[in-house]
Write an enzyme that holds these catalytic residues in place. Sequence first.
Site, PDB file in Angstrom:
ATOM      1  N   GLY A  21    -116.115  33.758  65.418  1.00 42.53           N
ATOM      2  CA  GLY A  21    -115.602  33.658  64.353  1.00 42.53           C
ATOM      3  C   GLY A  21    -114.108  34.697  64.422  1.00 42.53           C
ATOM      4  CE  LYS A 193    -123.180  36.512  90.832  1.00 45.80           C
ATOM      5  NZ  LYS A 193    -122.780  36.158  92.041  1.00 45.80           N
ATOM      6  CB  CYS A 384    -122.964  35.920  40.845  1.00 48.13           C
ATOM      7  SG  CYS A 384    -123.436  34.378  40.371  1.00 48.13           S
ATOM      8  CG  HIS A 510    -120.033  35.026  44.127  1.00 48.43           C
ATOM      9  ND1 HIS A 510    -120.923  35.602  44.471  1.00 48.43           N
ATOM     10  CD2 HIS A 510    -120.375  33.903  43.606  1.00 48.43           C
ATOM     11  CE1 HIS A 510    -121.551  35.581  43.906  1.00 48.43           C
ATOM     12  NE2 HIS A 510    -121.555  34.277  43.898  1.00 48.43           N
ATOM     13  CD  GLU A 512    -118.180  38.016  46.192  1.00 45.94           C
ATOM     14  OE1 GLU A 512    -117.763  38.264  45.551  1.00 45.94           O
ATOM     15  OE2 GLU A 512    -119.439  37.500  46.484  1.00 45.94           O
TER      16      GLU A 512
HETATM   17  N1  GLN Z   1    -129.418  33.778  40.807  1.00 43.49           N
HETATM   18  C1  GLN Z   1    -128.460  33.536  39.722  1.00 43.49           C
HETATM   19  C2  GLN Z   1    -127.673  32.695  39.455  1.00 43.49           C
HETATM   20  O1  GLN Z   1    -128.124  31.374  40.064  1.00 43.49           O
HETATM   21  C3  GLN Z   1    -126.987  33.940  40.513  1.00 43.49           C
HETATM   22  C4  GLN Z   1    -126.902  33.603  41.426  1.00 43.49           C
HETATM   23  C5  GLN Z   1    -125.597  35.074  42.170  1.00 43.49           C
HETATM   24  O2  GLN Z   1    -125.523  35.546  41.883  1.00 43.49           O
HETATM   25  N2  GLN Z   1    -125.352  34.395  42.838  1.00 43.49           N
HETATM   26  O3  GLN Z   1    -127.594  32.126  38.370  1.00 43.49           O
END
Ligand code: GLN
Length: 554
Positions: A21, A193, A384, A510, A512
């Site tokens: 990748g 090889k 999250c 997220h 990131e």
């Molecule tokens: N488990 C939590 C949810 O489903 C958070 C999920 C996560 O951090 N991606 O809402």
Amino acid sequence: MSRQVKYIFVTGGVVSSLGKGIAAASIGRLLKALGYDVTIMKLDPYLNVDPGTMSPYQHGEVYVTDDGVETDLDLGHYERFIHTSMTADNNHTAGQIYETVIKRERKGDYLGKTVQVIPHITDEIKRRIRKVGDTKKYDIVFVEVGGTVGDIEGQPFLEAIRQFILDQGRENTMIVHLTLIPYLSHSGEMKTKPTQHSVMKLREIGLQPDMLLCRTDRPLENSDRDKIALFCSVSPEMVIEARNESTIYQIPLSYQKYAVGEKVSRRLGLPDRQADLSGWKKFVDKVHNPTQFIRIGICGKYTELRDSYKSIIEAFVHAGVDNDARVELKWLDSEEMTLDNAGKYFSDISGLLVPGGFGERGSEGKIAAIHYARCADVPFFGICLGLQCAVIEFARHVCGLDHANSTEFNNKTPHPVIDLMETQVNVSELGGTMRLGAWDCRLEKDSLAYRAYGKMNISERHRHRYEVNNSYVDQLQQHGMRIAGRNPASGLVEVIELPDHLWFIGVQYHPELKSRVLDTHPLFRDFVRAAIQHKENLLDKEIEAGVDENSPGR
Ligand code: GLN
């Protein structure tokens, strides 16, 4: 004149985990630097429909695209290296391909014919590759094939590629094969090889590689290069030494020492152009030569599984460059952390990040770590599940809502401050039941998040089932939590902050996943800056109190 799309197939041999990748992404970066529009697809030969339901032990991070598909973590490398946003069309698994063919068979689309791997599965693979080329958005489409040559489940993919090359013409396609040249210490020799054998395996299926990327931990001698070239029927200049590097971002520059971008474009009949890698070089230079150092704690459940936090780790590399700092990550096991012992883990960190996650295990440890960060004014970034734990901590310890929790961890909690949305309650099938992909968020003016992004309307990627329960929001706000961002259509909470704190942010999405080289995610950039600030504040305080800056432990 419509553009002739070129296809580069990237295969691997000898062993897995050679970094196909990153190799594809690195050549992609070089071709981008030559001014070509590039995208990369990944074909995964496993039978799962997507990696969404696979354990992090099996699969590492699940990378989510804007259009809400759960994909292989290699797509994260592609985005970070080539800055092209991935979509559902960039990742296909054998599971999806077989599912499509079987559904068609059930509908009678094959008119009574016997449905077979060749041509039905291979046609479906070719259709999916062609679909990306046919958008005419790209000059070059890379297709990385997961696994190694010789894997049984990879055969239909390689066969499809053989046919595809016949359809498109050799001049419009090329095969780059990644291989390993092991060094045997007892004989003091590099061994070619295994490479010869893996190329033999490819040629058995009718695929002749055009370029070999030879993974080695020492220089490849000319005699070895010539031997590999001869036995594998590749010209010596296309046998490229691919050494281990201390940062993955060095790899495009290492390839460029061998003019890989130019060799590939020439092989594909593309015009000669001048590469511009100046920005990339500056970035890598800063990765190698930071002026300061900062340590951030990450409190999660899979501390031994770094692949589960791939994008977070990379976002910190990007954010380090923006702050002229090397960010060292200290992994804090959430199952060890308690309200009583949390302090000892904070003695040598300047910021706390609690990443995403699923399930109850370790949740109390995360809450304890956040409690400490909040009370000690340590910069905190919750992602999250990290946001959800921050809300639980605040509800319990500031709002006085005893036993407040997420219904994911305890569905009998008296205060379900984190809960399923009503539309989710009766969904039991895994996969496809989450809030996935890009959602809009409107930020509050003057919030930390607004200051970081420099704008009010943002869009970020999600992957979760649970949400902040809006019926508790008034109480949270009355006690000093700020709802700094919401989804405008649903009113769901996207960003929380504590204005009285140095830097305390939780996001339901997220960030990131969208941090790229030379385009760092603003929240990671500002989090690292806040951590540096916190470290300096502590030093100032100690100097004021007469503590020697050079004393042990500093
Ligand atoms: N488990 C939590 C949810 O489903 C958070 C999920 C996560 O951090 N991606 O809402």
